[in-house]
Design a protein around this motif. Structure first.
Motif, PDB file in Angstrom:
ATOM      1  N   GLN A 175       0.794  -1.310  -0.044  1.00 38.54           N
ATOM      2  CA  GLN A 175      -0.204  -0.011   0.088  1.00 38.54           C
ATOM      3  C   GLN A 175       0.962   1.272  -0.028  1.00 38.54           C
ATOM      4  N   SER A 176       2.086   0.988   0.925  1.00 36.03           N
ATOM      5  CA  SER A 176       2.867   2.337   0.896  1.00 36.03           C
ATOM      6  C   SER A 176       3.411   2.754  -0.600  1.00 36.03           C
ATOM      7  N   GLU A 177       4.088   1.726  -1.058  1.00 39.09           N
ATOM      8  CA  GLU A 177       4.609   1.904  -2.476  1.00 39.09           C
ATOM      9  C   GLU A 177       3.665   2.243  -3.585  1.00 39.09           C
ATOM     10  N   LEU A 178       2.317   1.715  -3.462  1.00 38.87           N
ATOM     11  CA  LEU A 178       1.427   2.202  -4.581  1.00 38.87           C
ATOM     12  C   LEU A 178       0.946   3.612  -4.090  1.00 38.87           C
ATOM     13  N   ALA A 179       0.905   3.925  -2.913  1.00 41.13           N
ATOM     14  CA  ALA A 179       0.490   5.571  -2.492  1.00 41.13           C
ATOM     15  C   ALA A 179       1.690   6.376  -2.922  1.00 41.13           C
ATOM     16  N   SER A 180       2.823   6.214  -2.814  1.00 42.13           N
ATOM     17  CA  SER A 180       3.958   6.899  -3.171  1.00 42.13           C
ATOM     18  C   SER A 180       3.770   7.214  -4.435  1.00 42.13           C
ATOM     19  N   THR A 181       3.708   6.180  -5.309  1.00 39.26           N
ATOM     20  CA  THR A 181       3.756   6.513  -6.876  1.00 39.26           C
ATOM     21  C   THR A 181       2.466   7.107  -7.039  1.00 39.26           C
ATOM     22  N   MET A 182       1.277   7.032  -6.649  1.00 38.49           N
ATOM     23  CA  MET A 182       0.143   7.664  -6.931  1.00 38.49           C
ATOM     24  C   MET A 182       0.233   9.026  -6.373  1.00 38.49           C
ATOM     25  N   GLY A 183       1.214   9.513  -5.475  1.00 32.53           N
ATOM     26  CA  GLY A 183       1.258  10.687  -4.690  1.00 32.53           C
ATOM     27  C   GLY A 183       0.169  10.829  -3.818  1.00 32.53           C
ATOM     28  N   ILE A 184      -0.220   9.992  -3.173  1.00 29.37           N
ATOM     29  CA  ILE A 184      -1.325  10.083  -2.075  1.00 29.37           C
ATOM     30  C   ILE A 184      -0.941   9.336  -0.719  1.00 29.37           C
ATOM     31  N   LYS A 218      -5.131   6.602 -12.181  1.00 24.56           N
ATOM     32  CA  LYS A 218      -4.117   6.790 -11.569  1.00 24.56           C
ATOM     33  C   LYS A 218      -3.363   5.298 -10.990  1.00 24.56           C
ATOM     34  N   MET A 219      -4.330   4.711 -10.263  1.00 23.57           N
ATOM     35  CA  MET A 219      -3.814   3.362  -9.794  1.00 23.57           C
ATOM     36  C   MET A 219      -3.306   2.423 -10.641  1.00 23.57           C
ATOM     37  N   VAL A 220      -3.932   2.295 -11.700  1.00 29.06           N
ATOM     38  CA  VAL A 220      -3.500   1.153 -12.763  1.00 29.06           C
ATOM     39  C   VAL A 220      -2.255   1.815 -13.412  1.00 29.06           C
ATOM     40  N   ASP A 221      -2.361   3.053 -13.685  1.00 29.62           N
ATOM     41  CA  ASP A 221      -0.893   3.656 -14.207  1.00 29.62           C
ATOM     42  C   ASP A 221       0.361   3.285 -13.300  1.00 29.62           C
ATOM     43  N   SER A 222      -0.149   3.566 -11.994  1.00 31.54           N
ATOM     44  CA  SER A 222       1.104   3.420 -11.076  1.00 31.54           C
ATOM     45  C   SER A 222       1.497   2.255 -10.957  1.00 31.54           C
ATOM     46  N   LEU A 223       0.717   1.208 -11.092  1.00 32.99           N
ATOM     47  CA  LEU A 223       0.979  -0.386 -11.007  1.00 32.99           C
ATOM     48  C   LEU A 223       1.906  -0.766 -12.111  1.00 32.99           C
TER      49      LEU A 223
END
Length: 228
Positions: free
Chosen positions: A34-43, A66-71
């Motif tokens: 969750q932390s890595e995804l949130a960091s990439t999404m900027g949230i 944004k989630m899909v792009d970040s993954l």
């Protein structure tokens, strides 16, 4: 493959009855915290947690994109391990896979493939896509987690298995997985085992057999899609 996987993830989240649960499924499939995804999404990580737990309302189009792009960005930075895995599974096991822009009524789908329902007391559902799977290759190469890769944008689809003899293995695998299709179809089965029919009934999944030739079946399915 990257674009089709991107569309599949976004579509499955959008069509899901529990978007948060589906978001979590895909995050874990990519082995992203969750932390890595949130960091990439900027949230904040708490936002991801709130969506996945259902504490926050269903995500809008912008959040899903944004989630899909970040993954995909994270996966690219790792050398595309997840995208490559999905491509390998598709190339090895999946013969044909399509989505319907509009749902196909159960009876219409059955009629199009010349199918016979083996457990007629099970309620039929609207079909939003199909996947034709080589059952022998699937049994040889897929583990239980890999089975989610044969689902497209929605689980409300028909899983059509070729090279079926008794039909036990596909139903055992489906029952062991948390996702269930709207229909299971056996293409020219040798002799369907009563256990397969019983398992389908327990799961509430219509089990169908058809004697159509593979190429004819795929042609009919594509015509069904084009007709919608």
């Amino acid at each position: 493959m990257t674009d089709s996987l991107r569309e599949r993830i976004a579509g499955e989240i959008a069509l899901s009855n529990d978007p948060g649960k589906t978001m979590r499924k895909w995050r874990e499939e990519f082995s992203v915290s969750q932390s890595e995804l949130a960091s990439t999404m900027g949230i904040s990580p708490s936002v991801i947690s709130d969506y996945e737990s259902g504490r926050r309302m269903s995500p809008g189009v912008g959040v899903v994109r944004k989630m899909v792009d970040s993954l995909m960005e994270i996966d690219k930075g790792r050398g595309h391990p997840t995208a490559s895995k999905f491509k390998a599974v598709r190339d090895e096991c999946i013969i044909s896979m399509e989505e319907f822009e509009q749902g196909i009524p159960f009876a219409e789908f059955i009629g199009a493939i010349g199918g016979k329902v083996l457990n007629p007391d099970t309620d039929g559902r609207t079909i939003y896509g199909y996947t034709v799977v080589n059952s022998v290759k699937a049994i040889m190469s897929l583990n239980s987690a890999d089975y989610l890769k044969i689902y497209g944008w929605s689980t409300e689809r028909a899983l059509i298995f070729t090279d079926v003899y008794f039909g036990r293995s596909p139903m055992v695998a489906i029952r062991a997985h948390p996702l269930t299709p709207a229909m299971v179809v056996y293409l020219k089965p040798e002799n369907v085992d009563p256990l397969a029919i019983k398992l389908a009934k327990l799961e509430g999944i219509p089990l169908v057999s058809t004697n159509a030739e593979l190429n004819d079946l795929i042609t009919k399915l594509k015509e069904l899609k084009e007709g919608k």
